[in-house]
Motif scaffolding. Structure first.
Motif, PDB file in Angstrom:
ATOM      1  N   GLU A  86      36.354   3.108  -1.579  1.00 32.98           N
ATOM      2  CA  GLU A  86      35.252   3.683  -1.867  1.00 32.98           C
ATOM      3  C   GLU A  86      34.293   4.729  -2.168  1.00 32.98           C
ATOM      4  O   GLU A  86      33.613   4.781  -2.076  1.00 32.98           O
ATOM      5  CB  GLU A  86      34.393   1.985  -1.788  1.00 32.98           C
ATOM      6  CG  GLU A  86      35.119   1.131  -2.671  1.00 32.98           C
ATOM      7  CD  GLU A  86      34.768  -0.283  -2.938  1.00 32.98           C
ATOM      8  OE1 GLU A  86      33.650  -0.907  -1.900  1.00 32.98           O
ATOM      9  OE2 GLU A  86      35.560  -1.531  -3.304  1.00 32.98           O
ATOM     10  N   ARG A  87      34.497   4.547  -0.318  1.00 35.41           N
ATOM     11  CA  ARG A  87      33.584   5.521   0.511  1.00 35.41           C
ATOM     12  C   ARG A  87      34.225   7.690  -0.088  1.00 35.41           C
ATOM     13  O   ARG A  87      32.784   7.994  -0.421  1.00 35.41           O
ATOM     14  CB  ARG A  87      33.455   5.422   1.811  1.00 35.41           C
ATOM     15  CG  ARG A  87      32.818   6.286   2.950  1.00 35.41           C
ATOM     16  CD  ARG A  87      32.269   6.641   4.206  1.00 35.41           C
ATOM     17  NE  ARG A  87      34.111   7.264   4.603  1.00 35.41           N
ATOM     18  CZ  ARG A  87      34.649   5.988   5.975  1.00 35.41           C
ATOM     19  NH1 ARG A  87      34.283   4.628   6.216  1.00 35.41           N
ATOM     20  NH2 ARG A  87      35.442   6.912   5.559  1.00 35.41           N
ATOM     21  N   LEU A  88      35.552   6.923  -0.131  1.00 35.11           N
ATOM     22  CA  LEU A  88      35.413   8.048   0.012  1.00 35.11           C
ATOM     23  C   LEU A  88      35.484   8.538  -2.035  1.00 35.11           C
ATOM     24  O   LEU A  88      35.329   9.704  -1.883  1.00 35.11           O
ATOM     25  CB  LEU A  88      37.179   8.719   0.096  1.00 35.11           C
ATOM     26  CG  LEU A  88      37.717   9.252   1.283  1.00 35.11           C
ATOM     27  CD1 LEU A  88      38.800   8.753   1.793  1.00 35.11           C
ATOM     28  CD2 LEU A  88      37.359   9.961   2.152  1.00 35.11           C
ATOM     29  N   ALA A  89      35.317   7.748  -2.791  1.00 37.69           N
ATOM     30  CA  ALA A  89      35.576   8.002  -3.833  1.00 37.69           C
ATOM     31  C   ALA A  89      34.266   8.135  -4.558  1.00 37.69           C
ATOM     32  O   ALA A  89      33.645   8.765  -4.790  1.00 37.69           O
ATOM     33  CB  ALA A  89      35.939   6.920  -4.184  1.00 37.69           C
ATOM     34  N   HIS A  90      32.939   7.359  -3.862  1.00 34.44           N
ATOM     35  CA  HIS A  90      31.891   7.811  -3.363  1.00 34.44           C
ATOM     36  C   HIS A  90      31.547   9.186  -2.799  1.00 34.44           C
ATOM     37  O   HIS A  90      30.194   9.928  -3.777  1.00 34.44           O
ATOM     38  CB  HIS A  90      30.798   7.266  -2.290  1.00 34.44           C
ATOM     39  CG  HIS A  90      29.306   7.498  -2.562  1.00 34.44           C
ATOM     40  ND1 HIS A  90      28.433   7.012  -3.685  1.00 34.44           N
ATOM     41  CD2 HIS A  90      28.707   7.664  -1.770  1.00 34.44           C
ATOM     42  CE1 HIS A  90      27.347   7.133  -3.544  1.00 34.44           C
ATOM     43  NE2 HIS A  90      27.871   7.924  -2.414  1.00 34.44           N
ATOM     44  N   LEU A  91      31.901   9.671  -2.149  1.00 34.39           N
ATOM     45  CA  LEU A  91      32.272  10.900  -2.060  1.00 34.39           C
ATOM     46  C   LEU A  91      32.438  12.320  -2.722  1.00 34.39           C
ATOM     47  O   LEU A  91      32.331  13.158  -2.315  1.00 34.39           O
ATOM     48  CB  LEU A  91      32.597  11.202  -0.424  1.00 34.39           C
ATOM     49  CG  LEU A  91      31.541  10.469   0.432  1.00 34.39           C
ATOM     50  CD1 LEU A  91      31.863  10.360   2.208  1.00 34.39           C
ATOM     51  CD2 LEU A  91      29.724  11.037   0.269  1.00 34.39           C
ATOM     52  N   GLY A  92      33.633  11.679  -3.669  1.00 33.80           N
ATOM     53  CA  GLY A  92      34.311  12.172  -4.469  1.00 33.80           C
ATOM     54  C   GLY A  92      34.731  12.971  -3.547  1.00 33.80           C
ATOM     55  O   GLY A  92      35.448  14.573  -4.375  1.00 33.80           O
ATOM     56  N   LEU A  93      35.626  13.153  -2.569  1.00 36.99           N
ATOM     57  CA  LEU A  93      37.145  13.229  -1.983  1.00 36.99           C
ATOM     58  C   LEU A  93      38.113  12.569  -2.132  1.00 36.99           C
ATOM     59  O   LEU A  93      38.173  11.551  -2.538  1.00 36.99           O
ATOM     60  CB  LEU A  93      37.152  13.272  -0.247  1.00 36.99           C
ATOM     61  CG  LEU A  93      35.365  13.850  -0.039  1.00 36.99           C
ATOM     62  CD1 LEU A  93      35.121  13.581   1.215  1.00 36.99           C
ATOM     63  CD2 LEU A  93      35.424  15.100  -0.036  1.00 36.99           C
ATOM     64  N   PRO A  94      39.729  13.564  -2.029  1.00 41.36           N
ATOM     65  CA  PRO A  94      40.243  12.567  -2.100  1.00 41.36           C
ATOM     66  C   PRO A  94      41.071  11.299  -1.195  1.00 41.36           C
ATOM     67  O   PRO A  94      40.628  11.737  -0.540  1.00 41.36           O
ATOM     68  CB  PRO A  94      41.764  13.416  -2.526  1.00 41.36           C
ATOM     69  CG  PRO A  94      40.545  14.918  -1.571  1.00 41.36           C
ATOM     70  CD  PRO A  94      39.447  14.633  -1.584  1.00 41.36           C
ATOM     71  N   GLU A  95      41.402  10.560  -1.242  1.00 39.89           N
ATOM     72  CA  GLU A  95      42.443   9.334  -0.454  1.00 39.89           C
ATOM     73  C   GLU A  95      42.785  10.692   0.362  1.00 39.89           C
ATOM     74  O   GLU A  95      42.668   9.698   1.673  1.00 39.89           O
ATOM     75  CB  GLU A  95      42.800   8.367  -1.359  1.00 39.89           C
ATOM     76  CG  GLU A  95      41.848   7.320  -2.298  1.00 39.89           C
ATOM     77  CD  GLU A  95      43.013   6.192  -2.198  1.00 39.89           C
ATOM     78  OE1 GLU A  95      43.078   5.911  -1.718  1.00 39.89           O
ATOM     79  OE2 GLU A  95      42.263   5.685  -3.547  1.00 39.89           O
ATOM     80  N   ALA A  96      44.018  11.157   0.029  1.00 39.31           N
ATOM     81  CA  ALA A  96      44.409  11.892   1.482  1.00 39.31           C
ATOM     82  C   ALA A  96      43.898  12.400   1.666  1.00 39.31           C
ATOM     83  O   ALA A  96      43.890  13.059   3.026  1.00 39.31           O
ATOM     84  CB  ALA A  96      45.598  12.940   0.692  1.00 39.31           C
ATOM     85  N   ALA A  97      41.958  13.097   1.800  1.00 38.98           N
ATOM     86  CA  ALA A  97      41.327  13.931   2.840  1.00 38.98           C
ATOM     87  C   ALA A  97      41.480  12.578   4.016  1.00 38.98           C
ATOM     88  O   ALA A  97      40.426  13.547   5.141  1.00 38.98           O
ATOM     89  CB  ALA A  97      39.640  13.693   1.938  1.00 38.98           C
ATOM     90  N   GLN A  98      41.933  11.775   3.867  1.00 42.65           N
ATOM     91  CA  GLN A  98      41.430  10.627   5.627  1.00 42.65           C
ATOM     92  C   GLN A  98      41.593  11.524   6.468  1.00 42.65           C
ATOM     93  O   GLN A  98      41.284  11.965   7.534  1.00 42.65           O
ATOM     94  CB  GLN A  98      41.460   9.277   4.726  1.00 42.65           C
ATOM     95  CG  GLN A  98      41.527   8.567   4.131  1.00 42.65           C
ATOM     96  CD  GLN A  98      42.007   6.833   3.630  1.00 42.65           C
ATOM     97  OE1 GLN A  98      42.888   6.356   4.312  1.00 42.65           O
ATOM     98  NE2 GLN A  98      42.032   6.960   2.630  1.00 42.65           N
TER      99      GLN A  98
END
Length: 88
Positions: A76-88
């Motif tokens: 959810e945080r990554l989606a909110h920041l507009g980052l792809p999940e692979a950027a973890q």
């Protein structure tokens, strides 16, 4: 406050306690006060630990529940920041 008195303390024990107090830069009374306080605090801590050991308090969540919630929150945080999940 109340006063406590300990009777029949052997002289050599009193001398050893006084030496320890002196090494710590304390009066014998201050050192003994700290010892009594520390013992009470330890007993309180043990009581808390025993409650947790008995599992009367705490969570009923499994490790998987917790890890799943963390993964979901991170996504959810990554989606909110507009980052792809692979950027973890």
């Amino acid at each position: 406050m109340v006063a406590l008195q300990i009777r029949d303390v052997p002289e050599d024990v009193r001398d050893r306690l006084a030496a320890i107090a002196e090494q710590r830069g304390q009066s014998l009374q201050a050192y003994l006060f700290d010892l009594v306080n520390d013992e009470v605090r330890r007993r309180d801590n043990l009581a808390v630990l025993e409650r947790f050991a008995d599992k009367r308090y705490g969570t009923h969540l499994t490790k998987e529940d917790i890890l799943g919630a963390l993964d979901e929150a991170r996504a959810e945080r990554l989606a909110h920041l507009g980052l792809p999940e692979a950027a973890q």
